[in-house]
Design a protein around this motif. Structure first.
Motif, PDB file in Angstrom:
ATOM      1  N   SER A 116       2.493  23.446   1.246  1.00 44.69           N
ATOM      2  CA  SER A 116       2.909  24.509   0.380  1.00 44.69           C
ATOM      3  C   SER A 116       1.442  24.891  -0.776  1.00 44.69           C
ATOM      4  N   ALA A 117       0.978  23.519  -1.019  1.00 44.44           N
ATOM      5  CA  ALA A 117      -0.228  23.643  -1.917  1.00 44.44           C
ATOM      6  C   ALA A 117      -1.549  24.268  -1.019  1.00 44.44           C
ATOM      7  N   VAL A 118      -1.612  23.748  -0.003  1.00 44.50           N
ATOM      8  CA  VAL A 118      -2.751  24.424   0.821  1.00 44.50           C
ATOM      9  C   VAL A 118      -2.411  25.742   1.441  1.00 44.50           C
ATOM     10  N   GLU A 119      -1.184  26.352   1.459  1.00 43.04           N
ATOM     11  CA  GLU A 119      -0.715  27.438   1.622  1.00 43.04           C
ATOM     12  C   GLU A 119      -1.205  28.541   0.475  1.00 43.04           C
ATOM     13  N   ARG A 120      -0.920  27.870  -0.883  1.00 45.76           N
ATOM     14  CA  ARG A 120      -1.029  28.827  -1.971  1.00 45.76           C
ATOM     15  C   ARG A 120      -2.675  28.820  -2.238  1.00 45.76           C
ATOM     16  N   ARG A 121      -3.312  27.811  -1.718  1.00 45.64           N
ATOM     17  CA  ARG A 121      -4.878  27.777  -2.101  1.00 45.64           C
ATOM     18  C   ARG A 121      -5.367  28.531  -1.144  1.00 45.64           C
ATOM     19  N   LYS A 128       0.792  -1.214   0.083  1.00 47.38           N
ATOM     20  CA  LYS A 128       0.137  -0.072  -0.029  1.00 47.38           C
ATOM     21  C   LYS A 128       0.986   1.280  -0.140  1.00 47.38           C
ATOM     22  N   GLY A 129       1.986   1.026   0.453  1.00 41.15           N
ATOM     23  CA  GLY A 129       2.731   2.476   0.450  1.00 41.15           C
ATOM     24  C   GLY A 129       3.189   2.848   1.968  1.00 41.15           C
ATOM     25  N   PHE A 130       4.342   3.882   2.011  1.00 41.41           N
ATOM     26  CA  PHE A 130       4.721   4.144   3.189  1.00 41.41           C
ATOM     27  C   PHE A 130       3.545   5.044   3.911  1.00 41.41           C
ATOM     28  N   TRP A 131       2.813   5.634   3.164  1.00 38.00           N
ATOM     29  CA  TRP A 131       1.593   6.310   3.691  1.00 38.00           C
ATOM     30  C   TRP A 131       0.652   6.876   2.839  1.00 38.00           C
ATOM     31  N   SER A 132      -0.631   7.251   3.225  1.00 34.40           N
ATOM     32  CA  SER A 132      -1.663   7.310   2.359  1.00 34.40           C
ATOM     33  C   SER A 132      -1.903   9.145   2.657  1.00 34.40           C
ATOM     34  N   ILE A 133      -2.237   9.590   1.425  1.00 36.62           N
ATOM     35  CA  ILE A 133      -2.851  11.049   1.475  1.00 36.62           C
ATOM     36  C   ILE A 133      -4.058  11.128   0.763  1.00 36.62           C
ATOM     37  N   ASP A 134      -5.018  11.976   1.387  1.00 30.96           N
ATOM     38  CA  ASP A 134      -6.252  12.606   0.838  1.00 30.96           C
ATOM     39  C   ASP A 134      -6.245  14.153   1.035  1.00 30.96           C
ATOM     40  N   PHE A 135      -6.369  14.408  -0.021  1.00 26.31           N
ATOM     41  CA  PHE A 135      -6.257  15.956  -0.420  1.00 26.31           C
ATOM     42  C   PHE A 135      -7.488  16.787  -1.112  1.00 26.31           C
ATOM     43  N   GLY A 136      -8.012  17.674  -0.405  1.00 21.60           N
ATOM     44  CA  GLY A 136      -8.914  18.573  -1.168  1.00 21.60           C
ATOM     45  C   GLY A 136      -9.088  19.931  -0.797  1.00 21.60           C
ATOM     46  N   ARG A 137     -10.266  20.349  -0.844  1.00 19.62           N
ATOM     47  CA  ARG A 137     -10.573  21.853  -0.772  1.00 19.62           C
ATOM     48  C   ARG A 137     -10.643  22.121   0.846  1.00 19.62           C
ATOM     49  N   SER A 138      -9.796  22.340   1.608  1.00 19.83           N
ATOM     50  CA  SER A 138      -9.739  22.720   2.912  1.00 19.83           C
ATOM     51  C   SER A 138      -8.425  23.403   3.364  1.00 19.83           C
ATOM     52  N   PRO A 139      -8.482  24.267   4.379  1.00 19.81           N
ATOM     53  CA  PRO A 139      -7.256  24.689   4.899  1.00 19.81           C
ATOM     54  C   PRO A 139      -6.833  23.805   6.298  1.00 19.81           C
ATOM     55  N   VAL A 140      -7.663  22.998   6.699  1.00 18.38           N
ATOM     56  CA  VAL A 140      -7.586  22.109   7.744  1.00 18.38           C
ATOM     57  C   VAL A 140      -6.769  20.488   7.487  1.00 18.38           C
ATOM     58  N   VAL A 141      -5.671  20.324   7.960  1.00 18.16           N
ATOM     59  CA  VAL A 141      -5.052  18.940   7.667  1.00 18.16           C
ATOM     60  C   VAL A 141      -4.834  18.196   8.816  1.00 18.16           C
ATOM     61  N   GLY A 142      -5.438  17.081   8.820  1.00 11.67           N
ATOM     62  CA  GLY A 142      -5.166  16.132   9.751  1.00 11.67           C
ATOM     63  C   GLY A 142      -3.999  15.135   9.592  1.00 11.67           C
ATOM     64  N   THR A 143      -2.998  14.751  10.555  1.00 10.30           N
ATOM     65  CA  THR A 143      -1.943  13.613  10.414  1.00 10.30           C
ATOM     66  C   THR A 143      -2.209  12.821  11.451  1.00 10.30           C
ATOM     67  N   ALA A 144      -1.844  11.683  11.290  1.00 10.56           N
ATOM     68  CA  ALA A 144      -1.587  10.634  12.132  1.00 10.56           C
ATOM     69  C   ALA A 144      -0.418   9.797  11.694  1.00 10.56           C
ATOM     70  N   ILE A 145       0.678  10.324  12.295  1.00 14.45           N
ATOM     71  CA  ILE A 145       2.172   9.813  11.582  1.00 14.45           C
ATOM     72  C   ILE A 145       2.678   8.563  12.802  1.00 14.45           C
ATOM     73  N   HIS A 146       1.991   8.391  13.772  1.00 14.92           N
ATOM     74  CA  HIS A 146       2.408   7.182  14.663  1.00 14.92           C
ATOM     75  C   HIS A 146       1.116   6.116  14.543  1.00 14.92           C
TER      76      HIS A 146
END
Length: 276
Positions: A134-139, A17-35
């Protein structure tokens, strides 16, 4: 998922499946679960002295589930015992017991090549994180990262008394590395939101910088690279949502937490709009 399932299978599945998964859309709020991750690479799995159950006890299972309702989310699939993304690179591999709650992680120390592979993973993660933010910041301009973790409160044993409530709030909000005055409205909104929510049939004890101060590498990195527009808040849930010794979750409570975090997104979006 009482405990994480067959460990050999989890290695195989995570590598597919890969090292991590990313879901990305139109919001300035980002959640992470790195552990959240439990897998370790097949080339180092046999070198570890810890059992999967011992590793799970210090990982943050179900934090990926907790952020499932957010538009933007990053969930890491590999264990912090392979490399800890919330520590600086020179401290991210637990080579000494004092780095890992007194645990002897390795029965045979990983080779130079294996260490380099893990450090590449660390570097790749932060390059990816910088690109995404950076993409979230630009948007959107300003943005908020909810850096979701969990922590143990029954370290003396499953049948022993838990850590005193005075020292172990249900939710600990860590703000050490941020310009606190700059983001006071955002931090207040987060604290008030969690304190007013009903989770597992009760209101929770929510405090700032008690059990942890938010000194992790991810929040430090975000506040350094995005000093003007990035607010990263380390949110530690005490493991009241699971049995930290067996790994068994209380699915109702995990679901309540996920619903509460999802409902926080529009609160923070409104808060950020008001700052413009």
């Amino acid at each position: 998922m009482a405990a994480r399932q067959n460990d050999d299978k989890s290695h195989h599945d995570a590598e597919n499946k890969g090292f991590w998964s990313i879901d990305f859309g139109r919001s300035p709020v980002v959640g992470t679960a790195i552990h959240d991750g439990h897998s370790v690479r097949s080339d180092i799995a046999g070198l570890m002295a810890l059992s999967p159950e011992q590793r799970l006890r210090e990982e943050d299972p179900f934090t990926g589930d907790m952020i499932a309702g957010l538009t933007n989310r990053i969930v890491v699939r590999h264990s912090r015992f392979e490399i800890d993304l919330n520590r600086a690179a020179d401290q991210a591999i637990y080579l000494k017991p004092e780095q890992s709650w007194g645990l002897e992680v390795w029965k045979q120390e990983p080779s130079h090549d294996a260490v380099r592979h893990s450090l590449d993973f660390h570097a790749d993660y932060y390059a990816m994180l910088e690109a995404v933010l950076s993409a979230v910041e630009r948007r959107h301009g300003a943005f908020v990262v909810l850096d979701i973790h969990s922590y143990n409160h029954r370290r003396q044993g499953a049948g022993e008394p838990p850590t005193a409530q005075a020292e172990a709030p249900d939710i600990n909000i860590g703000t050490f590395s941020m310009d606190r005055s700059r983001w006071n409205d955002v931090v207040s909104a987060v604290g008030q939101h969690f304190a007013s929510a009903t989770i597992g049939g009760r209101r929770l004890d929510v405090r700032e910088n008690v059990a942890f101060q938010g000194k992790g590498e991810q929040t430090r990195f975000i506040h350094e690279r995005f000093a003007e527009n990035g607010c990263a808040i380390a949110i530690e849930f005490k493991k009241f949502f699971m049995d930290e010794w067996t790994g068994a979750p209380d699915r109702r409570v995990v679901s309540d937490i996920a619903d509460t975090i999802a409902a926080l997104q529009p609160v923070l979006e409104k808060c950020l709009r008001s700052r413009k």
